[in-house]
Motif scaffolding. Structure first.
Motif, PDB file in Angstrom:
ATOM      1  N   LEU A 164      -7.117   1.177   5.226  1.00 33.85           N
ATOM      2  CA  LEU A 164      -5.855   0.714   4.649  1.00 33.85           C
ATOM      3  C   LEU A 164      -4.826   1.838   4.608  1.00 33.85           C
ATOM      4  O   LEU A 164      -3.666   1.652   5.001  1.00 33.85           O
ATOM      5  CB  LEU A 164      -6.108   0.172   3.237  1.00 33.85           C
ATOM      6  N   CYS A 165      -5.238   3.011   4.150  1.00 29.14           N
ATOM      7  CA  CYS A 165      -4.316   4.142   4.076  1.00 29.14           C
ATOM      8  C   CYS A 165      -3.851   4.566   5.466  1.00 29.14           C
ATOM      9  O   CYS A 165      -2.661   4.846   5.682  1.00 29.14           O
ATOM     10  CB  CYS A 165      -4.975   5.320   3.366  1.00 29.14           C
ATOM     11  N   ALA A 166      -4.765   4.612   6.411  1.00 28.42           N
ATOM     12  CA  ALA A 166      -4.416   5.021   7.774  1.00 28.42           C
ATOM     13  C   ALA A 166      -3.405   4.062   8.388  1.00 28.42           C
ATOM     14  O   ALA A 166      -2.419   4.480   9.022  1.00 28.42           O
ATOM     15  CB  ALA A 166      -5.664   5.111   8.636  1.00 28.42           C
ATOM     16  N   ARG A 167      -3.624   2.763   8.216  1.00 28.84           N
ATOM     17  CA  ARG A 167      -2.712   1.761   8.776  1.00 28.84           C
ATOM     18  C   ARG A 167      -1.357   1.809   8.072  1.00 28.84           C
ATOM     19  O   ARG A 167      -0.309   1.644   8.699  1.00 28.84           O
ATOM     20  CB  ARG A 167      -3.320   0.368   8.657  1.00 28.84           C
ATOM     21  N   ALA A 221      10.360  10.409   1.010  1.00 28.00           N
ATOM     22  CA  ALA A 221      10.007  11.829   1.029  1.00 28.00           C
ATOM     23  C   ALA A 221       8.617  12.062   0.452  1.00 28.00           C
ATOM     24  O   ALA A 221       7.820  12.837   0.995  1.00 28.00           O
ATOM     25  CB  ALA A 221      11.051  12.637   0.263  1.00 28.00           C
ATOM     26  N   ILE A 222       8.319  11.385  -0.644  1.00 32.26           N
ATOM     27  CA  ILE A 222       7.000  11.520  -1.261  1.00 32.26           C
ATOM     28  C   ILE A 222       5.910  11.073  -0.285  1.00 32.26           C
ATOM     29  O   ILE A 222       4.867  11.726  -0.135  1.00 32.26           O
ATOM     30  CB  ILE A 222       6.917  10.691  -2.553  1.00 32.26           C
ATOM     31  N   LEU A 223       6.137   9.956   0.395  1.00 28.73           N
ATOM     32  CA  LEU A 223       5.150   9.462   1.356  1.00 28.73           C
ATOM     33  C   LEU A 223       4.920  10.463   2.481  1.00 28.73           C
ATOM     34  O   LEU A 223       3.789  10.633   2.948  1.00 28.73           O
ATOM     35  CB  LEU A 223       5.599   8.118   1.936  1.00 28.73           C
ATOM     36  N   GLY A 224       5.974  11.113   2.914  1.00 28.43           N
ATOM     37  CA  GLY A 224       5.815  12.104   3.969  1.00 28.43           C
ATOM     38  C   GLY A 224       4.881  13.229   3.566  1.00 28.43           C
ATOM     39  O   GLY A 224       4.004  13.641   4.344  1.00 28.43           O
ATOM     40  N   PHE A 225       5.035  13.710   2.359  1.00 31.70           N
ATOM     41  CA  PHE A 225       4.175  14.801   1.912  1.00 31.70           C
ATOM     42  C   PHE A 225       2.795  14.312   1.502  1.00 31.70           C
ATOM     43  O   PHE A 225       1.816  15.053   1.622  1.00 31.70           O
ATOM     44  CB  PHE A 225       4.865  15.583   0.790  1.00 31.70           C
ATOM     45  N   GLU A 226       2.686  13.066   1.035  1.00 28.07           N
ATOM     46  CA  GLU A 226       1.359  12.499   0.780  1.00 28.07           C
ATOM     47  C   GLU A 226       0.567  12.419   2.086  1.00 28.07           C
ATOM     48  O   GLU A 226      -0.640  12.703   2.112  1.00 28.07           O
ATOM     49  CB  GLU A 226       1.486  11.100   0.170  1.00 28.07           C
ATOM     50  N   ALA A 270      -2.872  14.386   2.831  1.00 31.61           N
ATOM     51  CA  ALA A 270      -4.064  13.635   3.229  1.00 31.61           C
ATOM     52  C   ALA A 270      -4.597  14.140   4.565  1.00 31.61           C
ATOM     53  O   ALA A 270      -5.816  14.199   4.781  1.00 31.61           O
ATOM     54  CB  ALA A 270      -3.738  12.146   3.316  1.00 31.61           C
ATOM     55  N   ALA A 271      -3.695  14.506   5.466  1.00 31.57           N
ATOM     56  CA  ALA A 271      -4.107  14.976   6.794  1.00 31.57           C
ATOM     57  C   ALA A 271      -4.824  16.324   6.718  1.00 31.57           C
ATOM     58  O   ALA A 271      -5.641  16.649   7.597  1.00 31.57           O
ATOM     59  CB  ALA A 271      -2.897  15.072   7.723  1.00 31.57           C
ATOM     60  N   LEU A 272      -4.535  17.105   5.693  1.00 34.46           N
ATOM     61  CA  LEU A 272      -5.259  18.367   5.519  1.00 34.46           C
ATOM     62  C   LEU A 272      -6.745  18.123   5.292  1.00 34.46           C
ATOM     63  O   LEU A 272      -7.591  18.919   5.698  1.00 34.46           O
ATOM     64  CB  LEU A 272      -4.682  19.147   4.329  1.00 34.46           C
ATOM     65  N   ARG A 273      -7.054  16.992   4.629  1.00 35.71           N
ATOM     66  CA  ARG A 273      -8.440  16.681   4.302  1.00 35.71           C
ATOM     67  C   ARG A 273      -9.077  15.724   5.301  1.00 35.71           C
ATOM     68  O   ARG A 273     -10.297  15.659   5.398  1.00 35.71           O
ATOM     69  CB  ARG A 273      -8.501  16.074   2.894  1.00 35.71           C
ATOM     70  N   ALA A 293       0.836  -1.207   0.000  1.00 35.02           N
ATOM     71  CA  ALA A 293       0.000   0.000   0.000  1.00 35.02           C
ATOM     72  C   ALA A 293       0.870   1.256   0.000  1.00 35.02           C
ATOM     73  O   ALA A 293       0.560   2.239  -0.698  1.00 35.02           O
ATOM     74  CB  ALA A 293      -0.929   0.002   1.209  1.00 35.02           C
ATOM     75  N   LEU A 294       1.969   1.233   0.749  1.00 39.56           N
ATOM     76  CA  LEU A 294       2.875   2.383   0.758  1.00 39.56           C
ATOM     77  C   LEU A 294       3.518   2.582  -0.612  1.00 39.56           C
ATOM     78  O   LEU A 294       3.689   3.724  -1.059  1.00 39.56           O
ATOM     79  CB  LEU A 294       3.949   2.195   1.832  1.00 39.56           C
ATOM     80  N   ASP A 295       3.858   1.489  -1.290  1.00 42.69           N
ATOM     81  CA  ASP A 295       4.410   1.611  -2.638  1.00 42.69           C
ATOM     82  C   ASP A 295       3.394   2.258  -3.583  1.00 42.69           C
ATOM     83  O   ASP A 295       3.749   3.122  -4.391  1.00 42.69           O
ATOM     84  CB  ASP A 295       4.795   0.229  -3.177  1.00 42.69           C
ATOM     85  N   VAL A 296       2.134   1.839  -3.476  1.00 44.47           N
ATOM     86  CA  VAL A 296       1.096   2.408  -4.335  1.00 44.47           C
ATOM     87  C   VAL A 296       0.847   3.871  -3.977  1.00 44.47           C
ATOM     88  O   VAL A 296       0.669   4.717  -4.866  1.00 44.47           O
ATOM     89  CB  VAL A 296      -0.210   1.588  -4.230  1.00 44.47           C
ATOM     90  N   LEU A 297       0.850   4.189  -2.694  1.00 44.37           N
ATOM     91  CA  LEU A 297       0.660   5.577  -2.269  1.00 44.37           C
ATOM     92  C   LEU A 297       1.786   6.471  -2.791  1.00 44.37           C
ATOM     93  O   LEU A 297       1.545   7.608  -3.204  1.00 44.37           O
ATOM     94  CB  LEU A 297       0.593   5.655  -0.740  1.00 44.37           C
ATOM     95  N   ALA A 298       3.005   5.957  -2.763  1.00 44.40           N
ATOM     96  CA  ALA A 298       4.139   6.737  -3.265  1.00 44.40           C
ATOM     97  C   ALA A 298       4.045   6.943  -4.768  1.00 44.40           C
ATOM     98  O   ALA A 298       4.423   8.001  -5.285  1.00 44.40           O
ATOM     99  CB  ALA A 298       5.450   6.044  -2.907  1.00 44.40           C
ATOM    100  N   ARG A 299       3.508   5.961  -5.465  1.00 38.53           N
ATOM    101  CA  ARG A 299       3.422   6.037  -6.936  1.00 38.53           C
ATOM    102  C   ARG A 299       2.198   6.802  -7.415  1.00 38.53           C
ATOM    103  O   ARG A 299       2.296   7.652  -8.321  1.00 38.53           O
ATOM    104  CB  ARG A 299       3.397   4.624  -7.507  1.00 38.53           C
ATOM    105  N   ASP A 300       1.033   6.519  -6.807  1.00 39.45           N
ATOM    106  CA  ASP A 300      -0.237   7.039  -7.321  1.00 39.45           C
ATOM    107  C   ASP A 300      -0.938   8.019  -6.390  1.00 39.45           C
ATOM    108  O   ASP A 300      -1.932   8.632  -6.782  1.00 39.45           O
ATOM    109  CB  ASP A 300      -1.197   5.880  -7.616  1.00 39.45           C
ATOM    110  N   GLY A 301      -0.449   8.134  -5.156  1.00 41.61           N
ATOM    111  CA  GLY A 301      -1.081   9.033  -4.203  1.00 41.61           C
ATOM    112  C   GLY A 301      -2.352   8.458  -3.601  1.00 41.61           C
ATOM    113  O   GLY A 301      -2.835   7.398  -4.021  1.00 41.61           O
TER     114      GLY A 301
END
Length: 202
Positions: free
Chosen positions: A73-76, A120-125, A129-132, A35-43
């Motif tokens: 899933l994203c939260a975990r 780094a990308i995951l950190g800013f993703e 996400a936390a803004l919303r 899931a982290l790999d997908v989040l880093a790639r696709d947000g």
């Protein structure tokens, strides 16, 4: 209801054929890493259960069995990422014994962003996400608190807060910049924020 996890020998979701798999006690962790790999790639906007299942090489039912919703899933996954970063950063700073070593470590944290692009990308993703999603702000706050505490051991709390904010901005700039900033410029900025060395007359 949650979809039951496919047992060995059962057909995988989507009619992909029969696959026999041995007992996999780390499957949940592998799903989170995928899931982290997908989040880093696709947000966050691009993640799906199916993409995560493909990345983890598990049946779709395995993902929905462990994580009923994409929100969960994203939260975990983000929680796993934050704990990893807290551990890594704490261990990195724990080895620092002098002001000069600290400066070098912090300069490297900014300069080496391209080699740590996924992290780094995951950190800013996560921050975006936390803004919303206010529920994710506990993770960003935990991360900030931990990183500032690690820095404060070497600098004091006020300087640690300034450095932490500076580093986040510099890392973002490095991610987006098309031209690499000279190392001496990065170093000078960090030194200025760090402040005068103890006992220095200048």
């Amino acid at each position: 209801m949650r979809e039951k996890e496919a047992s060995p020998g059962q057909e995988t979701a989507g009619g992909e054929g029969r696959r026999t798999r041995r007992h996999d006690p780390r499957r949940r962790e592998r799903v989170l890493d995928a899931a982290l790999d997908v989040l880093a790639r696709d947000g966050v906007a691009g993640i799906t259960h199916r993409k995560v299942a493909a990345r983890a090489d598990v049946p779709l039912g395995s993902v929905t069995y462990h994580f009923a919703s994409l929100t969960e899933l994203c939260a975990r996954a983000f929680a796993r990422y934050v704990q990893q970063r807290i551990t890594e950063y704490g261990a990195l700073l724990a080895e620092v014994t002098s002001r000069e070593e600290l400066i070098d470590v912090l300069v490297d944290q900014v300069r080496e962003v391209p080699s740590r692009h996924r992290s780094a990308i995951l950190g800013f993703e996560l921050r975006l996400a936390a803004l919303r999603d206010p529920a994710l702000r506990a993770l960003t706050q935990e991360w900030s608190r931990s990183s500032r505490e690690a820095l404060a051991r070497l600098t004091g709390p006020e300087t640690a807060a300034r450095l932490d904010a500076l580093l986040e901005g510099m890392i973002m700039h490095t991610l987006l910049s098309t031209e690499r900033e000279p190392r001496e410029v990065t170093r000078a900025t960090i030194v200025q924020t760090l402040g005068r060395a103890s006992g220095s007359g200048t």
